[in-house]
Every structure is written in structure tokens, then in C-alpha cells.
Design a protein around this motif. Sequence first.
Motif, mmCIF file in Angstrom:
data_model
loop_
_atom_site.group_PDB
_atom_site.id
_atom_site.type_symbol
_atom_site.label_atom_id
_atom_site.label_comp_id
_atom_site.label_asym_id
_atom_site.label_seq_id
_atom_site.Cartn_x
_atom_site.Cartn_y
_atom_site.Cartn_z
ATOM 1 N N LEU A 9 0.735 -1.265 -0.046
ATOM 2 C CA LEU A 9 -0.186 -0.062 -0.067
ATOM 3 C C LEU A 9 0.809 1.133 0.109
ATOM 4 C CD1 LEU A 9 -2.021 -1.470 2.689
ATOM 5 C CD2 LEU A 9 -3.095 -1.236 0.261
ATOM 6 N N SER A 10 0.809 1.850 -1.252
ATOM 7 C CA SER A 10 1.709 3.179 -1.348
ATOM 8 C C SER A 10 2.893 3.436 -0.623
ATOM 9 C CB SER A 10 0.825 4.274 -0.641
ATOM 10 O OG SER A 10 -0.399 4.344 -1.512
ATOM 11 N N LEU A 11 3.956 2.471 -0.747
ATOM 12 C CA LEU A 11 5.119 2.754 -0.184
ATOM 13 C C LEU A 11 5.929 3.665 -0.735
ATOM 14 C CD1 LEU A 11 6.180 -1.253 0.107
ATOM 15 C CD2 LEU A 11 5.170 0.087 1.887
ATOM 16 N N ARG A 12 6.733 4.374 0.182
ATOM 17 C CA ARG A 12 7.747 5.410 0.027
ATOM 18 C C ARG A 12 8.802 5.068 0.804
ATOM 19 N NH1 ARG A 12 8.608 10.330 -2.071
ATOM 20 N NH2 ARG A 12 9.922 11.630 -1.078
ATOM 21 N N LYS A 13 10.020 4.964 0.224
ATOM 22 C CA LYS A 13 11.351 4.872 0.857
ATOM 23 C C LYS A 13 12.180 5.735 0.500
ATOM 24 C CE LYS A 13 14.094 3.162 3.706
ATOM 25 N NZ LYS A 13 13.804 3.151 5.389
ATOM 26 N N VAL A 14 12.775 6.748 1.396
ATOM 27 C CA VAL A 14 13.936 7.534 0.935
ATOM 28 C C VAL A 14 15.269 6.885 1.783
ATOM 29 C CG1 VAL A 14 14.818 9.765 0.779
ATOM 30 C CG2 VAL A 14 12.301 9.485 0.509
ATOM 31 N N TYR A 15 16.392 6.734 1.149
ATOM 32 C CA TYR A 15 17.413 6.220 1.863
ATOM 33 C C TYR A 15 18.144 7.340 2.303
ATOM 34 C CZ TYR A 15 17.209 1.483 0.289
ATOM 35 O OH TYR A 15 16.477 0.107 0.422
ATOM 36 N N PRO A 16 19.121 7.152 3.195
ATOM 37 C CA PRO A 16 20.007 8.428 3.763
ATOM 38 C C PRO A 16 20.661 9.014 2.786
ATOM 39 C CG PRO A 16 20.092 6.445 5.209
ATOM 40 C CD PRO A 16 19.459 6.101 3.968
ATOM 41 N N GLY A 17 20.759 10.299 2.614
ATOM 42 C CA GLY A 17 21.347 11.037 1.699
ATOM 43 C C GLY A 17 20.331 11.274 0.353
ATOM 44 N N GLY A 18 19.240 11.019 0.622
ATOM 45 C CA GLY A 18 18.016 11.465 -0.081
ATOM 46 C C GLY A 18 17.641 10.652 -1.374
ATOM 47 N N LEU A 19 18.227 9.400 -1.709
ATOM 48 C CA LEU A 19 17.543 9.024 -2.942
ATOM 49 C C LEU A 19 16.256 8.206 -2.418
ATOM 50 C CD1 LEU A 19 19.529 6.901 -5.239
ATOM 51 C CD2 LEU A 19 17.783 5.637 -4.017
ATOM 52 N N VAL A 20 15.471 8.539 -3.324
ATOM 53 C CA VAL A 20 14.028 7.996 -3.408
ATOM 54 C C VAL A 20 14.011 6.783 -3.971
ATOM 55 C CG1 VAL A 20 11.686 8.435 -3.959
ATOM 56 C CG2 VAL A 20 13.220 10.379 -3.412
ATOM 57 N N ALA A 21 13.836 5.363 -3.117
ATOM 58 C CA ALA A 21 13.859 4.329 -3.754
ATOM 59 C C ALA A 21 12.525 3.919 -4.247
ATOM 60 C CB ALA A 21 14.538 3.237 -2.675
ATOM 61 N N LEU A 22 11.706 4.056 -3.491
ATOM 62 C CA LEU A 22 10.359 3.932 -3.757
ATOM 63 C C LEU A 22 9.382 4.884 -3.615
ATOM 64 C CD1 LEU A 22 9.750 0.620 -1.963
ATOM 65 C CD2 LEU A 22 10.507 0.813 -4.147
ATOM 66 N N ASP A 23 8.596 5.209 -4.640
ATOM 67 C CA ASP A 23 7.746 6.386 -4.445
ATOM 68 C C ASP A 23 6.180 5.980 -4.763
ATOM 69 O OD1 ASP A 23 6.640 9.011 -4.190
ATOM 70 O OD2 ASP A 23 7.829 9.496 -6.257
ATOM 71 N N GLY A 24 5.539 5.542 -3.815
ATOM 72 C CA GLY A 24 3.903 5.381 -4.203
ATOM 73 C C GLY A 24 3.691 4.049 -4.873
ATOM 74 N N VAL A 25 4.600 2.886 -4.358
ATOM 75 C CA VAL A 25 4.481 1.510 -5.130
ATOM 76 C C VAL A 25 3.357 0.878 -4.368
ATOM 77 C CG1 VAL A 25 5.460 -0.595 -5.098
ATOM 78 C CG2 VAL A 25 6.768 1.403 -5.688
ATOM 79 N N SER A 26 2.227 0.403 -5.285
ATOM 80 C CA SER A 26 1.088 -0.372 -4.568
ATOM 81 C C SER A 26 0.654 -1.321 -5.615
ATOM 82 C CB SER A 26 -0.130 0.684 -4.599
ATOM 83 O OG SER A 26 -0.176 1.820 -3.746
ATOM 84 N N PHE A 27 0.663 -2.658 -4.798
ATOM 85 C CA PHE A 27 0.036 -3.658 -5.776
ATOM 86 C C PHE A 27 -0.502 -4.894 -4.777
ATOM 87 C CE2 PHE A 27 4.520 -4.277 -5.348
ATOM 88 C CZ PHE A 27 4.453 -5.820 -4.881
ATOM 89 N N SER A 28 -1.140 -5.725 -5.422
ATOM 90 C CA SER A 28 -1.855 -6.766 -4.552
ATOM 91 C C SER A 28 -1.415 -8.270 -5.257
ATOM 92 C CB SER A 28 -3.295 -6.712 -4.398
ATOM 93 O OG SER A 28 -3.691 -5.313 -4.146
ATOM 94 N N VAL A 29 -1.169 -9.080 -4.561
ATOM 95 C CA VAL A 29 -0.986 -10.515 -4.852
ATOM 96 C C VAL A 29 -2.028 -11.360 -4.200
ATOM 97 C CG1 VAL A 29 0.588 -12.204 -5.396
ATOM 98 C CG2 VAL A 29 1.452 -9.994 -4.694
ATOM 99 N N TYR A 30 -2.674 -12.234 -4.981
ATOM 100 C CA TYR A 30 -3.764 -13.132 -4.575
ATOM 101 C C TYR A 30 -3.282 -14.743 -4.385
ATOM 102 C CZ TYR A 30 -6.528 -9.285 -5.613
ATOM 103 O OH TYR A 30 -7.195 -7.795 -5.441
ATOM 104 N N ARG A 31 -3.892 -15.232 -3.300
ATOM 105 C CA ARG A 31 -3.772 -16.654 -3.075
ATOM 106 C C ARG A 31 -3.597 -17.424 -4.561
ATOM 107 N NH1 ARG A 31 -3.575 -19.226 1.734
ATOM 108 N NH2 ARG A 31 -2.762 -21.304 1.555
ATOM 109 N N GLY A 32 -2.655 -18.452 -4.609
ATOM 110 C CA GLY A 32 -2.754 -19.268 -6.064
ATOM 111 C C GLY A 32 -2.073 -18.415 -7.125
ATOM 112 N N GLU A 33 -1.573 -17.209 -6.941
ATOM 113 C CA GLU A 33 -1.094 -16.585 -7.937
ATOM 114 C C GLU A 33 0.673 -16.520 -7.811
ATOM 115 O OE1 GLU A 33 -2.846 -12.604 -9.747
ATOM 116 O OE2 GLU A 33 -2.047 -12.402 -7.789
ATOM 117 N N ILE A 34 1.331 -16.287 -9.056
ATOM 118 C CA ILE A 34 2.772 -15.890 -9.089
ATOM 119 C C ILE A 34 2.833 -14.574 -9.550
ATOM 120 C CG2 ILE A 34 5.269 -16.462 -9.685
ATOM 121 C CD1 ILE A 34 4.092 -19.292 -9.846
#
Length: 310
Positions: A9-34
Motif C-alpha cells: 500500500l503506497s510505499l515510499r522509501k527514501v534512503y539516507p542521502g536523499g535517494l528516493v528508492a520507492l515512490d508510491g508503490v502499490s500492488f496486490s497479490v492473490y492466493r494461487g498466483e505468482i
Amino acid sequence: MRTPSLDVLSLRKVYPGGLVALDGVSFSVYRGEILGLLGPNGAGKTTTIRIITGYLSPDQGDVEVEGISVTKDPARAKARIGYMPEVLPFYPELTVREYLAFRAGIKGVPSREVKKEIDRVVSLAFIEDVAERLIAGLSKGYRQRLGFADALLGNPPVLLLDEPTIGLDPNQTVRFRQVLRELREEHTILFSSHILTEVEAVCDRVVIIDRGRIVAQGGKEDLLGEGRKVEVEIKGEEGAIRECLGSVSLDFSLEVLKDGWYRALVSGEGDIRNQIVRACCSQGLDLRKVDWERTSLERVFLSLTQEEGR
Ligand code: ATP
């Protein structure tokens, strides 16, 4: 409505030094699925997976594993995850079995079940022949599969596999894919890779990530879209071949190969492979290949992730 087993759900991650590694990442995975998490180097795949495992905390957003929040209830969420990291922990002085027994203890497998559980995962990861050997002497492919066996310990419902086939030879890769297909019945599997053919061969759905953002997601067919072509290798008179392919689609190209066979790329509505086979058979033309053009997903991937200055 189906509830996802894994909800990012809407992941955001900024590493020390300011690098934005993730900016609003959202997805779902369902049972029985790859689900394949696909992206070039540095896209943010490992960061996403580490946040799902609770190893890293996000600056914003959350992950729910079977409805349990990784940030609010990490222990319960983690207990439902089997994680195969890209770089495997190395305990050279232990045998494979000793290492798995140690890991089973950490994961709370009841002691009376440990032996049976190790036998189960060793068999699924096809490492029976090295079970009594020291980890120090294992080849990369075996170490990789030991990491897979570790992820399966305790039979967690959600499996996170970070570049799982990178050290495997082609035979091992084929076998590994087969095991994943079997495990899919009972599990939810997130598979990260920068290898397109791997994702194409194994995954039901794909999320393409680039520089911390999702640039496309959907079933392989959705991502490949309208422009997907069928590659045909066919033998006979050129005129007869043109007539035959033309009865299926007017949009095709034809080239002659070194050995006298022709190679055609045919566009059309939906899945026209069967129509091509039937048309060629009825005209008595020889066929040795009718399949989706191999580079299709590659083209989509490149068009979505290529940009200046990388
Ligand atoms: P790869 O396929 O190369 O493993 P990836 O898609 O898994 O790449 P990540 O490892 O998640 O990508 O990295 C995303 C970005 O964050 C990259 O630019 C990377 O250099 C940076 N990064 C990763 N870990 C750290 C860290 N600990 N500190 C600072 N920057 C980091």
C-alpha cells in the motif's frame, strides 16, 4: 470479492542521502498466483521485498500480509512469510541439514516436526544429495536452492523470492519453475527478477517497476497489448505461404532463412496461433514453429523503462 494475501500500500522509501528508492508503490497479490516484480537494476525491487519482510521500514505506506500490518504487527506478519533473499546468509561450518534445523528453530517449527519438515523442504528444493554436506563446499546453484528450502520451512502461505534463479543452471531452472507451479496451488508467490524470460515463463501477472515507481502492471497478455505478433517458421512455395498466411491476417512480414525455411511475423486480433496452424495444415505446408514473438515482453519492458541518462 477476493481479498489479497499480500497488499502493498503506497510505499515510499527514501534512503539516507536523499535517494528516493520507492515512490508510491502499490500492488496486490492473490492466493494461487505468482506475481513477477520486474525492473532493471536499481529499480527498487529489493527495497520493496525488504519492506514486505519487515527488514526495512517504509517512510510512508504499509504492507498487509493476510490482513496483518507489517508495520503494526511485524511478528505475526513475518510468521506468514517465507523469504529467499538475493544474497544468501552463509554458514560455512554447518551442514545443510544442521543449517535448516537451526532455521526451523528460529521459525518456530515444533521440535518433533523438524526432521519431517527438513525432509519436505530438501525434497522440494531438490538438494537431497547434499543434505549432509558442509555449506562451505556447496556450489552457487546448491546454495541458491538451500535459500529456497529455508524460505519454505514452516510452510508459510506467502513466498517472497528475490532473483531466485540467478545462480541456477538451465536444468535446475526448469525444475525450479515446475516446483513453483506446484507450490502456487497453496501459496501466494512474489518473484522478483530483471530477467524477462524468467518472468514470462513463470508468472501469472507482472508489475513493472522503474526508479521507484510502477510503470505498468497486469496479466502478461494485457501488458503485451495489441501489438503482439506470432512468429511462424514455415516451408513451401513462397506464393502458397503468402496465400495461406494472408487467409489469417493481411498484416505479416516474410523472410527466407539460411536453411530454406521461411520466417513470418504475423499480427492479428487475439490469439491467432491456432488459426495459423489450421490454415497451414489445410494447405499442406510444413510448420516447425508457431509461437508468440520471443522479444515481445522485452520490447514492452524496454519501452517502459528506457530513458535518458541511465
Ligand atoms: P537490483 O536488480 O540491482 O538488485 P533493485 O531493483 O533490487 O536492483 P534496490 O536494491 O531496491 O533495487 O535499490 C533501489 C535504489 O536504492 C538503487 O538506486 C540503490 O542504489 C538504492 N539503495 C539500495 N539500498 C540502499 C541503501 N542501503 N542506502 C542507499 N541507497 C540504497
